[in-house]
Design a protein around this motif. Structure first.
Motif, mmCIF file in Angstrom:
data_model
loop_
_atom_site.group_PDB
_atom_site.id
_atom_site.type_symbol
_atom_site.label_atom_id
_atom_site.label_comp_id
_atom_site.label_asym_id
_atom_site.label_seq_id
_atom_site.Cartn_x
_atom_site.Cartn_y
_atom_site.Cartn_z
ATOM 1 N N SER A 74 -5.257 29.470 2.282
ATOM 2 C CA SER A 74 -6.558 29.334 2.551
ATOM 3 C C SER A 74 -7.554 29.195 1.322
ATOM 4 N N VAL A 75 -7.016 29.924 0.435
ATOM 5 C CA VAL A 75 -7.944 29.823 -1.113
ATOM 6 C C VAL A 75 -7.853 28.397 -1.688
ATOM 7 N N PHE A 76 -6.693 27.931 -1.543
ATOM 8 C CA PHE A 76 -6.547 26.287 -2.168
ATOM 9 C C PHE A 76 -7.248 25.517 -0.938
ATOM 10 N N ALA A 77 -7.247 25.659 0.211
ATOM 11 C CA ALA A 77 -7.696 24.978 1.029
ATOM 12 C C ALA A 77 -9.272 24.843 0.858
ATOM 13 N N GLU A 78 -9.754 26.081 0.507
ATOM 14 C CA GLU A 78 -11.367 25.907 0.358
ATOM 15 C C GLU A 78 -11.750 25.261 -0.920
ATOM 16 N N LEU A 79 -10.821 25.012 -1.943
ATOM 17 C CA LEU A 79 -11.181 24.248 -3.180
ATOM 18 C C LEU A 79 -11.254 22.934 -2.741
ATOM 19 N N ARG A 80 -12.458 22.094 -3.155
ATOM 20 C CA ARG A 80 -12.696 21.018 -2.989
ATOM 21 C C ARG A 80 -12.545 20.271 -4.023
ATOM 22 N N GLU A 124 6.035 17.534 -7.914
ATOM 23 C CA GLU A 124 5.357 16.346 -8.351
ATOM 24 C C GLU A 124 3.961 16.472 -7.595
ATOM 25 N N LEU A 125 3.002 15.980 -8.579
ATOM 26 C CA LEU A 125 1.415 15.995 -7.879
ATOM 27 C C LEU A 125 1.529 14.959 -6.777
ATOM 28 N N ARG A 126 0.828 15.219 -5.790
ATOM 29 C CA ARG A 126 0.560 14.481 -4.741
ATOM 30 C C ARG A 126 -0.757 14.131 -4.753
ATOM 31 N N ALA A 127 -1.170 12.859 -4.581
ATOM 32 C CA ALA A 127 -2.510 12.387 -5.042
ATOM 33 C C ALA A 127 -3.678 13.140 -4.018
ATOM 34 N N GLY A 128 -4.614 13.729 -4.637
ATOM 35 C CA GLY A 128 -5.603 14.574 -4.099
ATOM 36 C C GLY A 128 -5.458 15.865 -3.721
ATOM 37 N N GLN A 129 -4.247 16.516 -3.819
ATOM 38 C CA GLN A 129 -3.750 17.535 -3.093
ATOM 39 C C GLN A 129 -3.509 18.687 -4.327
ATOM 40 N N GLY A 130 -2.470 18.296 -5.283
ATOM 41 C CA GLY A 130 -2.292 19.241 -5.943
ATOM 42 C C GLY A 130 -2.910 19.757 -7.302
ATOM 43 N N MET A 182 3.792 23.645 -2.389
ATOM 44 C CA MET A 182 2.851 23.645 -1.730
ATOM 45 C C MET A 182 2.127 22.248 -2.669
ATOM 46 N N GLY A 183 2.833 21.948 -3.524
ATOM 47 C CA GLY A 183 2.461 20.512 -4.227
ATOM 48 C C GLY A 183 1.540 20.493 -5.444
ATOM 49 N N HIS A 184 1.718 21.888 -6.174
ATOM 50 C CA HIS A 184 0.870 22.205 -7.163
ATOM 51 C C HIS A 184 1.790 22.328 -8.434
ATOM 52 N N VAL A 185 1.031 22.024 -9.576
ATOM 53 C CA VAL A 185 1.670 22.209 -10.995
ATOM 54 C C VAL A 185 1.447 23.568 -11.312
#
Length: 732
Positions: free
Chosen positions: A720-726, A602-608, A631-634
């Motif tokens: 880290s790749v996903f952490a860098e995505l704003r 399930e999408l977590r607001a602002g994270q997935g 990690m919370g992604h679809v």
């Protein structure tokens, strides 16, 4: 330069061999380049040759060096300020002492055709491109130095021949007939011509062609033929002049056991001179009766060609009418043979060097291809296993799916490693067989079970016809390994929905086992090398066929160890193939799918993010997808390039993890098509591949990928790749 030799009131003009052969008169090497750095590099590369190196930094300085001494070889930069390389070469050639000095041009860029033609016109022998490869430069210089050494030996022999004939002419009596003088003049002319032509001959066939043609003309023979020895001791025609075709066909190849005159000359390394029937009966007793019956008792001379006290061939000059060999003719033919021996040795070195270079290049190419395949083959299963282990660590509970994947991929790795180990054992000769009577139908059933998952996946029909009464003498494990390898090969190279047949029948002391398919077939050019190490058919860029190119090599090696054999046949591409074993008989009776949703997806607001995972290795794709869901992604998954494009069109991913080697469309093409979609203009592209060389990273960056990840992927790097995505960098 010429000299006059004569007797009896006549004179004969002789060419000086130095003018004909054109070689460097010195022993040192002259290197000309305006770059100090290049000169240092050339000096370092050529120092191991042990020749004295003289350096010049301009054409003018080089010409000054040539005034002081002679050189064996000149390495000349094509492009220099002031006097160019071509101008310098032209000045070198204009000087009588150096007009024959070999010149090798060094070029920084590929010269134009006009430049190359102009360079060859002023005396260039070869080109070397910058940046130089020290081994290549050293090898080329070594070749020319060796050729020069051989040419100097030939020159010495020619000088001796010239002097010998000069002495003969000086001693000739005043009563010599004009036709004798004319014949001597012709022979001298042909000797000089032969000396020059032999110096240019690069192969044994070229040497033979020169010797038989000019020798026949010089001694007024009707015909001539040169045979050279093969490895098995037999003789094979290398060249002929004026030999009737029917005679040539009969004696084109002479067995090593033959006792005809030509073979006797090679064995004894002694010349035969036959001028009459008595000579013929003495020198060729086995052939005299047949010659009399055919009315062919004709004069001939047979002279051996020798290298290191071993006969390497024979040259025969024949006459259709009466002939007596004069002392002059005998000396000429012996001298010609000596020149041929020198030229044949040089030709042998040329051919051996060319063959060695070809073999080395082929071996290097196959080695590089094997290493590339090995890295790719090992990385795919490792990637899936690493992801499965990460999932086990993160979940700590339900592990059935992960352990199943680990088991499957570890089995694949074990298969690869076992093949490599078996190959190493066979190569070292340490493999041991446990032979026993084995019922063939049981071994076939076991092999079929091994490939059954692949048969089902590709929807192949397998037809097995193996009588139950066939028993072979085999190592049970190796028998199954051989049959499994051939079945796997048929499965791999047959398009989905194909037909594969496995049949067996007894034939005397052997059992014939055949595996047929209606797949891609085998090009005729590949059949002769099919069982060689690392040889494979043409592979698609996605490498969906897999394999290291050692399976068929193992099959052949195991068959030889069992005293059997294997053969392959195909009518060509698209017409299928059949592999046939002769085994000793025993003396006894959907491509696109959605990952199952879990509560964590399930999408977590602002994270997935919406993530598209594309990989033709299903286990690897599933593990990456499962990790991203935790990690919370679809996540959406595709296993082919065309399927990935279809999914992206409706899914509009924020991030796309793309394998490069994909079926149908590769990762670069998929990335290009995704970029063209209006709803994917902000999609972040990440390459996930088994190829990690610098050139691979450069290409992925040029194709628009933001990241290049090499399998197996480290979990922390993926995070880290996903952490860098704003959030403001991805579509909502």
């Amino acid at each position: 330069m010429t000299s006059m030799v004569g007797g009896g009131g006549g004179s004969i003009e002789l060419l000086v061999p130095e003018d004909v052969l054109g070689i460097g008169a010195g022993e040192d090497l002259l290197i000309v380049d305006d770059s100090e750095t290049n000169l240092i590099a050339y000096e370092a590369a050529l120092e191991p040759l042990g020749q004295k190196l003289v350096l010049a930094r301009s054409g003018t300085e080089a010409l000054g060096k040539l005034l002081d001494r002679d050189f064996a070889l000149v390495l000349l930069d094509l492009s220099m300020p002031g006097m160019s390389g071509i101008e310098t070469a032209r000045m070198v050639r204009s000087r009588p002492r150096s007009k024959g000095t070999p010149i090798l041009f060094i070029s920084g860029a590929s010269p134009s055709t006009e430049t190359m033609l102009e360079a060859f016109e002023v005396g260039a022998l070869d080109f070397i491109s910058k940046p130089i490869v020290p081994e290549v430069l050293r090898a080329k210089v070594s070749v020319y130095l060796r050729l020069q050494e051989r040419t100097q030996q030939l020159l010495h022999k020619a000088t001796l021949l010239r002097d010998a004939y000069a002495r003969l002419e000086r001693k000739a009596s005043a009563e010599r007939e004009r036709d004798d003088a004319t014949g001597a003049a012709v022979r001298l002319e042909k000797l000089q011509e032969a000396t020059a032509a032999l110096a240019d001959s690069r192969t044994p066939e070229e040497v033979a062609a020169v010797a038989v043609r000019l020798g026949t003309l010089a001694v007024a023979a009707s015909s001539a033929c040169m045979w050279l020895t093969r490895d098995d001791g037999s003789l094979s025609v290398a060249g002929n002049h004026g030999v009737p075709e029917e005679y040539l066909e009969r004696w084109r190849s002479i067995p090593a056991t033959s006792n005809i005159a030509a073979m006797q000359v090679v064995r004894r390394r002694q010349s035969i001179w036959v001028e009459n029937e008595e000579d013929y009966a003495r020198e060729a007793p086995d052939a005299i009766e047949a010659a009399r019956a055919a009315n062919r008792v004709s004069p001939f001379a047979a002279l051996p060609l020798v290298r290191k006290d071993r006969g390497i061939g024979v040259i025969v000059f024949s006459y259709s009418g009466p002939h007596a060999f004069t002392s002059d003719e005998r000396k000429f033919l012996l001298a010609l043979v000596g020149a041929c021996e020198q030229a044949l040795e040089r030709a042998r070195l040329n051919v051996a060097e060319a063959n060695a270079r070809h073999d080395a290049e082929l071996a290097s190419t196959r080695k590089d291809e094997f290493l590339a395949m090995l890295g790719h083959e090992l990385r795919n299963p490792l990637a899936a296993m690493v992801m499965a282990v990460e999932m086990l660590r993160m979940r700590g509970a339900t592990v059935e799916r992960e352990t199943s994947i680990l088991h499957r991929q570890l089995s694949h790795l074990s298969y690869i490693v076992d093949d490599l180990l078996d190959l190493a054992r066979i190569t070292r000769g340490v493999i041991a067989l446990r032979r026993e009577p084995v019922e063939l139908h049981h071994a076939v059933a076991s092999a079929v079970e091994t490939v059954q998952p692949h048969l089902l996946r590709l929807r192949h029909e397998l037809v097995v016809r193996v009588p139950e009464n066939l028993v072979v003498d085999a190592d049970r494990h190796r028998l199954g390994q051989v049959i499994s390898n051939l079945l796997s090969n048929a499965v791999k190279y047959t398009p989905a929905g194909g037909l594969i047949e496995l049949t067996a029948e007894g034939q005397g002391d052997f059992v014939t086992i055949a595996v047929r398919d209606n797949g891609r077939g085998i090009p005729s050019a590949l059949l002769s090398d099919l069982f060689e190490l690392f040889v494979q058919g043409e592979r698609a860029p996605d490498r969906r066929d897999g394999g290291l190119g050692i399976g068929l090599t193992l099959v052949r090696s195991l068959m030889h160890l069992h005293g059997g054999g294997v053969a392959a046949h195909s009518d060509g591409p698209g017409k299928g193939a059949v592999f046939t074993l002769r085994w000793p008989r025993a003396v006894t009776p959907s491509m696109t799918r959605r990952l199952p949703r879990s509560s964590k997806s399930e999408l977590r607001a602002g994270q997935g993010f919406r993530v598209l995972v594309v990989d033709d290795n299903e286990d690897s794709a599933e593990m990456i997808g499962a990790l991203l869901e935790t990690m919370g992604h679809v996540v959406e998954i595709a296993h082919r390039g065309d399927s990935a494009v279809d999914v992206a069109r409706t899914f509009a991913p924020d991030v796309a993890l793309l394998d490069i080697g994909l079926p149908v469309l590769d990762g670069y093409e998929v990335a290009s098509r995704i970029r063209e979609m209006p709803n994917c203009t902000a999609t972040v592209l990440v390459a996930v591949t088994g190829y990690g060389q610098p050139e691979d990273r450069v290409r992925s960056r040029q194709a628009g990928f933001a990241q290049h990840l090499v399998k197996p992927i480290d979990l922390e790097i993926l995070r880290s790749v996903f952490a860098e995505l704003r959030p403001d960098n991805v579509s909502s």
